[in-house]
Design a protein around this motif. Structure first.
Motif, PDB file in Angstrom:
ATOM      1  N   LEU A 112       0.958  -1.155   0.112  1.00  0.00           N
ATOM      2  CA  LEU A 112      -0.008  -0.063  -0.193  1.00  0.00           C
ATOM      3  C   LEU A 112       1.073   1.392  -0.227  1.00  0.00           C
ATOM      4  O   LEU A 112       1.938   1.306   0.534  1.00  0.00           O
ATOM      5  N   SER A 164       2.128   4.387   1.488  1.00  0.00           N
ATOM      6  CA  SER A 164       2.043   5.014   2.688  1.00  0.00           C
ATOM      7  C   SER A 164       1.607   6.573   2.667  1.00  0.00           C
ATOM      8  O   SER A 164       0.974   7.048   3.542  1.00  0.00           O
ATOM      9  N   ALA A 165       1.724   7.169   1.431  1.00  0.00           N
ATOM     10  CA  ALA A 165       1.531   8.660   1.006  1.00  0.00           C
ATOM     11  C   ALA A 165       0.019   8.758   1.254  1.00  0.00           C
ATOM     12  O   ALA A 165      -0.421  10.104   1.119  1.00  0.00           O
ATOM     13  N   TYR A 198      -4.545   6.373   7.501  1.00  0.00           N
ATOM     14  CA  TYR A 198      -3.408   5.863   6.615  1.00  0.00           C
ATOM     15  C   TYR A 198      -2.761   4.472   6.847  1.00  0.00           C
ATOM     16  O   TYR A 198      -3.024   4.020   8.138  1.00  0.00           O
ATOM     17  N   THR A 251      -0.216   3.112   7.838  1.00  0.00           N
ATOM     18  CA  THR A 251       0.565   2.924   8.874  1.00  0.00           C
ATOM     19  C   THR A 251      -0.090   2.645  10.305  1.00  0.00           C
ATOM     20  O   THR A 251       0.006   2.201  11.165  1.00  0.00           O
ATOM     21  N   GLN A 252      -1.699   3.306  10.120  1.00  0.00           N
ATOM     22  CA  GLN A 252      -2.482   3.275  11.479  1.00  0.00           C
ATOM     23  C   GLN A 252      -3.084   1.771  11.624  1.00  0.00           C
ATOM     24  O   GLN A 252      -3.942   1.718  12.434  1.00  0.00           O
TER      25      GLN A 252
END
Lengths: 222, 346
Positions: free
Chosen positions: B99, B101-102, B143, B145-146
């Motif tokens: 995925l 990340s931005a 996002y 990372t969460q």
């Protein structure tokens, strides 16, 4: 030499330095970004893998990187004169500054873009994305923070180079420091000029770091 | 739905040739979940990446939904427009999710829709529908990372479905997940397979994945498919390596005694066969090992038992077991008449 004399000189010198650095940064970014991306794309296993193009680009960048700036500046005088009509003054200094910074920034771009996980490139390809999609929607956005950090480094290097441009009459704070500090022994004035340069560098670094932090924090905490 | 013929992939690295695929013929039928299993280095990753031509096969053809992708690809190294359009109709999910990340979760799902040229409004609507489908409607603005690993893979699945594909390729999609998350992701794949009629080709090194979701399976070794077929048929095939690996049995026979591997499938799984054998034939049966599981909604199991006496002394007992509709094998006796007999029995 009193402050009343120094002030207008410092103001003009700062404006000239910012003018040279600003324009050469813009040109270096416009030239270095595609060059850096091409270096990655044409490398072995890249999307546009092409050994010949890659080697030629790599060689050009290396030559540009290895020439001492002061020598390159002198060597470029005929070219500068052809482009802007003169080899002296801040506008003329933009030419060698930009040409020197393009390969510098290109290498930084290359490193940043190379760090993007190849899996992301593959995912975009698996969705039916072409090279443009990969560059515009994956490589650039994913390396944005790192690219900004690279640009900050480039701006700071350019501030240093622009002071060197003073040696051949480029104008700006560098010329000021050389003519007054070195040739007229106005040591105090020279230190003030140095302080101004340090302040400019610090501001640029803080701004760059701030933007980088903003870009990376967005990913972590949304 | 997916057919490969004589697919070969040879890598050249530093003058050495490495054959990753050695004439692979794969046939995945529409609407099934097909699992390719094998150890790392067996070539399964190369195989799945050849299906959407992320990897160019050295020779052979790949046909997906009636389109010969290898013909679309042409000779050039870059993917031309016809191949890219074909890829928009093949979804793919990855071990490490891949995925961006931005981008937000919604932004990630919109990426393939951007490639397809949908308007902003169409993209948003479709992305939210897909998030709903994978049970992450509340995570649109998060996002990657969460998210947890399982949630990331759900986003990956939603993204893979954005182009309404008929085929989903899964490259070790559960290998980075813990067992419980693996189960829920596999369950999601199963549900999508049934609801949308999605054909799924997955590769894995985990036998559990094959047991849990696959209708058919293939075993890969050294770039070749050594065994393939419908899972329940494979289990009923004596000597099947895949069956033995799905239900591994251990234990060795004492001297002068007979080891028997029994495979239960379908109705026979529920009957008290062993106690009947012991009672009716007056034999002491020792159970050395057993494994039971649900494969493709059917109860399936394998059991290793030990009988007194040599194989030829147990003809009647073996005949009884076969008469119950069980697959009976005598392990470690490949060349003896006992095995030939049991093969006839099957």
């Amino acid at each position: 030499m009193g402050w009343d004399q120094m002030r207008p000189l410092l103001e003009q010198g700062t404006i000239d330095t910012l003018y040279m650095v600003g324009w050469s940064t813009l040109i270096a970014a416009l030239g270095g970004l595609p060059l850096g991306i091409l270096l990655v794309l044409t490398d072995r296993g890249g999307l546009l893998a092409n050994t010949v193009v890659n080697k030629v680009l790599g060689a050009v960048v290396n030559v540009g990187r290895s020439l001492p700036f002061i020598i390159m500046m002198v060597a470029l005088i005929p070219f500068t004169r052809w482009v802007v009509g003169t080899a002296f003054g801040p506008t003329a200094a933009i030419v060698p500054l930009a040409i020197g910074a393009i390969p510098f920034f290109a290498r930084l771009v290359e490193t940043s873009v190379r760090e993007v996980d190849h899996g992301l490139v593959e995912a975009a390809q698996a969705m039916g994305g072409g090279t443009w999609t990969v560059v515009l929607k994956v490589l650039l956005p994913q390396s944005l923070a790192s690219l900004v950090a690279g640009l900050t480094t480039t701006v700071i290097a350019l501030i240093g180079y622009s002071a060197m441009a003073g040696a051949v009459g480029g104008g700006g704070l560098g010329t000021l420091a050389l003519t007054y500090g070195h040739q007229r022994f106005e040591t105090d004035f020279m230190y003030i000029i140095l302080a101004v340069i340090v302040v400019i560098v610090t501001i640029v670094q803080l701004l760059g770091d701030g933007v980088v932090r903003l870009l990376t924090r967005r990913k972590r905490t949304g | 739905m997916i057919t490969t013929t004589d697919l070969t992939k040879v890598y050249h690295s530093r003058g050495r040739e490495v054959t990753a695929l050695d004439g692979v013929n794969l046939h995945v039928r529409p609407g099934e979940v097909f699992g390719v299993i094998g150890q790392s280095g067996a070539g399964k990753s190369t195989l799945i990446r050849c299906v959407n031509l992320l990897e160019r096969p050295t020779s052979g053809t790949v046909t997906v939904d009636g389109t010969d992708l290898t013909a679309l690809a042409g000779r050039g190294k870059r993917a031309g427009r016809p191949l890219r359009e074909a890829r928009t109709r093949i979804g793919m999910i990855f071990q490490h999710f891949n995925l961006l990340s931005a981008r937000t979760v919604q932004g990630n799902i919109e990426l393939p829709l951007e490639i397809l040229g949908l308007t902003r409004r169409e993209r948003a609507r479709k992305a939210l529908d897909l998030l709903d489908l994978v049970g992450l409607a509340d995570k649109a603005r998060a996002y990657p990372t969460q998210l947890s690993g399982g949630q990331k893979q759900r986003v990956g699945i939603a993204r893979a479905l954005a182009g309404d594909p008929k085929v989903l390729l899964s490259d070790e999609a559960t290998s980075a997940l813990d067992p419980e998350t693996t189960r829920s992701v596999l369950q999601l794949l199963r549900d999508l397979n049934r609801q949308l009629g999605l054909t799924v080709l997955l590769i894995t090194h985990e036998m559990d994945v094959v047991k849990t979701v696959c209708d058919s399976a293939a075993l890969m070794r050294d770039g070749r498919i050594v065994e393939s077929g419908v899972v329940s048929d494979l289990l009923a095939t004596p000597g099947s390596t895949l069956a033995a690996e799905l239900f591994p049995l251990t234990g060795t026979a004492g001297t002068g005694r007979t080891l028997v591997d029994i495979t239960f499938h379908g109705g026979s799984a529920g009957r008290p066969v062993i106690s009947q054998l012991a009672r009716d034939h007056d034999i002491d049966v020792s159970i050395l090992g057993a494994a039971m599981d649900t494969v493709g909604d059917a109860q399936v199991g394998r059991m290793r038992i030990e009988l007194p006496g040599r194989p030829e002394d147990n003809d009647r007992a073996l005949a009884f077991l076969r008469a119950q509709g069980l697959t009976v094998e005598i392990p470690g006796a490949a060349a003896t008449p006992g095995v030939a007999l049991s093969k006839e029995g099957a």
